[in-house]
Design an enzyme around this catalytic site. Structure first.
Site, PDB file in Angstrom:
ATOM      1  CB  SER A  90      -0.934   0.005   1.220  1.00 36.08           C
ATOM      2  OG  SER A  90      -0.200  -0.157   2.420  1.00 36.08           O
ATOM      3  CG  ASP A 120      -1.849   4.393   9.065  1.00 36.57           C
ATOM      4  OD1 ASP A 120      -0.641   4.118   9.193  1.00 36.57           O
ATOM      5  OD2 ASP A 120      -2.515   4.099   8.040  1.00 36.57           O
ATOM      6  CG  HIS A 129      -0.672   3.608   5.070  1.00 37.25           C
ATOM      7  ND1 HIS A 129      -1.108   2.773   6.082  1.00 37.25           N
ATOM      8  CD2 HIS A 129      -0.456   2.819   3.995  1.00 37.25           C
ATOM      9  CE1 HIS A 129      -1.151   1.524   5.644  1.00 37.25           C
ATOM     10  NE2 HIS A 129      -0.750   1.524   4.379  1.00 37.25           N
TER      11      HIS A 129
END
Length: 428
Positions: A162, A407, A410
């Site tokens: 990702s 998070d 990311h």
């Protein structure tokens, strides 16, 4: 900026000659040379000021070797920039409010909601205005017209997890404004997503392969990392999609760093998932990367395909790394770490050594995109609580619990991955 070919007006020539002479008088000291053998540090390029002088005095041979946009223009942005000589890891993040982000969630329709931090309620926007300034080189901003000409008739593919998908999305958003709506399209699927620039007969693609080699979590993600099994010697299922691609950009790191031993299997999943062996993550990573390297060397023609490898993207899980004892991971961080050469616990130097060793023995040339050191400083650039969890935007209650929901893997877009693509552009 584009410079028409041809003769300069006399007045402009006089200004240029004066500028070159003035620069020569000021900068008479020897240029400093930075050397290193690690993939984190290359030799440095000429100083920024020297590059400016060179850009005003370009030989006919140098001009012939510049990227050509069309019959009448050349790409000025790369004059004086040597991607092979510049030390991309030596520099600092400088705040520049006057330099607008290259796109936004309003202007680029392809961004995943997961990375649209401003849309997801992030209250500050300073993270959008930090620019990576190398000590001795000027990193060129991405020129969409140049990129698309370079990609005419070609396929560019990002391969990985990702984080690599975010780099792909960033790249698409950087170039897509150059293309009229009727001449571009996007087709997304679980494993292969393709942005097409029809007028240029070019594609910018992303292929999902978080380990590069095959695993039982490639299709449907297994959340429990202890149940993941990796086929460290098998890559064909993924690699068949890479054949015929002109430019490949690979990355794999964070999925190996679960904190657990890696269940590694030799042979086919058709024979079941029994017989796996639990290996230390670094050992399993080395075996898997060798499988990838062997496929590259045995399959690709270096005259037809360029190969890049994006180094590991840092995570920022421990605020104590940057001396914020009262912090909660990367939550509420709004400034980069200013400490020169900062390196936190979210980047494993052993993995860098593995990558350097494996790639160093390959037959096919692989160009490193050294994003690790510059990204290490950007504790402020993560999605934090302004993101999704299990496909839904975090609720206010969840945002109030950053220890669980922040998070710090990311990155917001626009944001840090745009700088990664500036590096890719410089090498292209």
């Amino acid at each position: 900026m584009k410079i028409p070919k041809g003769r300069l007006p006399l007045s402009l020539m006089a200004v240029v000659i004066s500028a070159v002479a003035f620069t020569g008088l000021i900068f008479t000291e020897d240029l400093r040379a930075l050397t290193g053998t690690s993939i984190l540090k290359f030799t440095a390029c000429s100083r920024k000021d020297d590059a400016v002088a060179k850009s005003s005095k370009v030989s006919s041979e140098e001009r012939d070797n510049m990227p050509v946009l069309d019959d009448d223009t050349v790409d000025e942005d790369k004059i004086g920039f040597s991607a092979k000589e510049c030390s991309v890891t030596e520099g600092r993040w400088a705040f520049n409010r006057s330099q607008e982000p290259p796109y936004s969630h309003h202007s680029c329709p392809y961004l995943d909601r997961q990375v649209q931090c401003m849309r997801n309620g992030r209250p500050d926007d300073r993270y959008l205005y930090w620019v990576w300034e190398m000590d001795d080189c000027a990193l060129p901003r991405v020129n969409a017209a140049v990129v698309l000409e370079k990609l005419r008739g070609k396929r560019l593919m990002f391969v990985g997890d990702s984080l690599q998908r975010a780099q792909w999305l960033s790249f698409v958003c950087l170039v897509e404004p150059q293309i009229p709506p009727e001449h571009k399209s996007m087709n997304r699927s679980r494993s292969l997503s393709v942005f097409r620039a029809k007028e240029y007969n070019a594609t910018i693609e992303f292929y999902w392969a978080p380990f590069l080699v095959e695993s039982n979590t490639d299709g449907h993600i297994i959340a429990d990392t202890s149940k993941r099994i990796i086929r460290v010697d098998s890559i064909t299922k993924h690699a068949r999609h890479w054949i015929g691609v002109d430019i490949l950009v690979f990355n794999t790191y964070v999925w190996w760093m679960s904190g657990q031993r890696i269940k590694s299997l030799w042979g086919s999943f058709a024979n079941g998932e029994e017989g796996f062996e639990e290996l230390d993550a670094v050992v399993a990573y080395r075996i898997g990367l060798r499988t990838w390297a062997n496929w590259i060397d045995s399959t690709l023609n270096p005259n037809a395909t360029r190969v890049f490898f994006t180094t590991m993207s840092p995570t920022h899980m421990r605020s104590s790394d940057w001396h914020n004892r009262n912090g909660i991971k990367c939550y509420n961080e709004t400034e980069p770490v200013r400490e020169r050469g900062y390196w936190g616990s979210g980047s494993d130097r052993r993995i860098m050594q593995v990558v350097s060793g494996v790639v160093g023995r390959m037959r096919v040339p692989v160009t490193f995109l050294n994003i690790t050191q510059l990204s290490e400083h950007r504790i402020d650039g993560h999605t934090s609580v302004y993101t999704e969890f299990q496909g839904k935007i975090l609720s206010e209650e969840q945002k109030a619990n950053p220890l669980r929901y922040a998070d710090c893997i990311h990155w917001c877009l626009p944001g840090v991955p745009d700088t990664w693509n500036q590096l890719l552009y410089a090498y292209l």
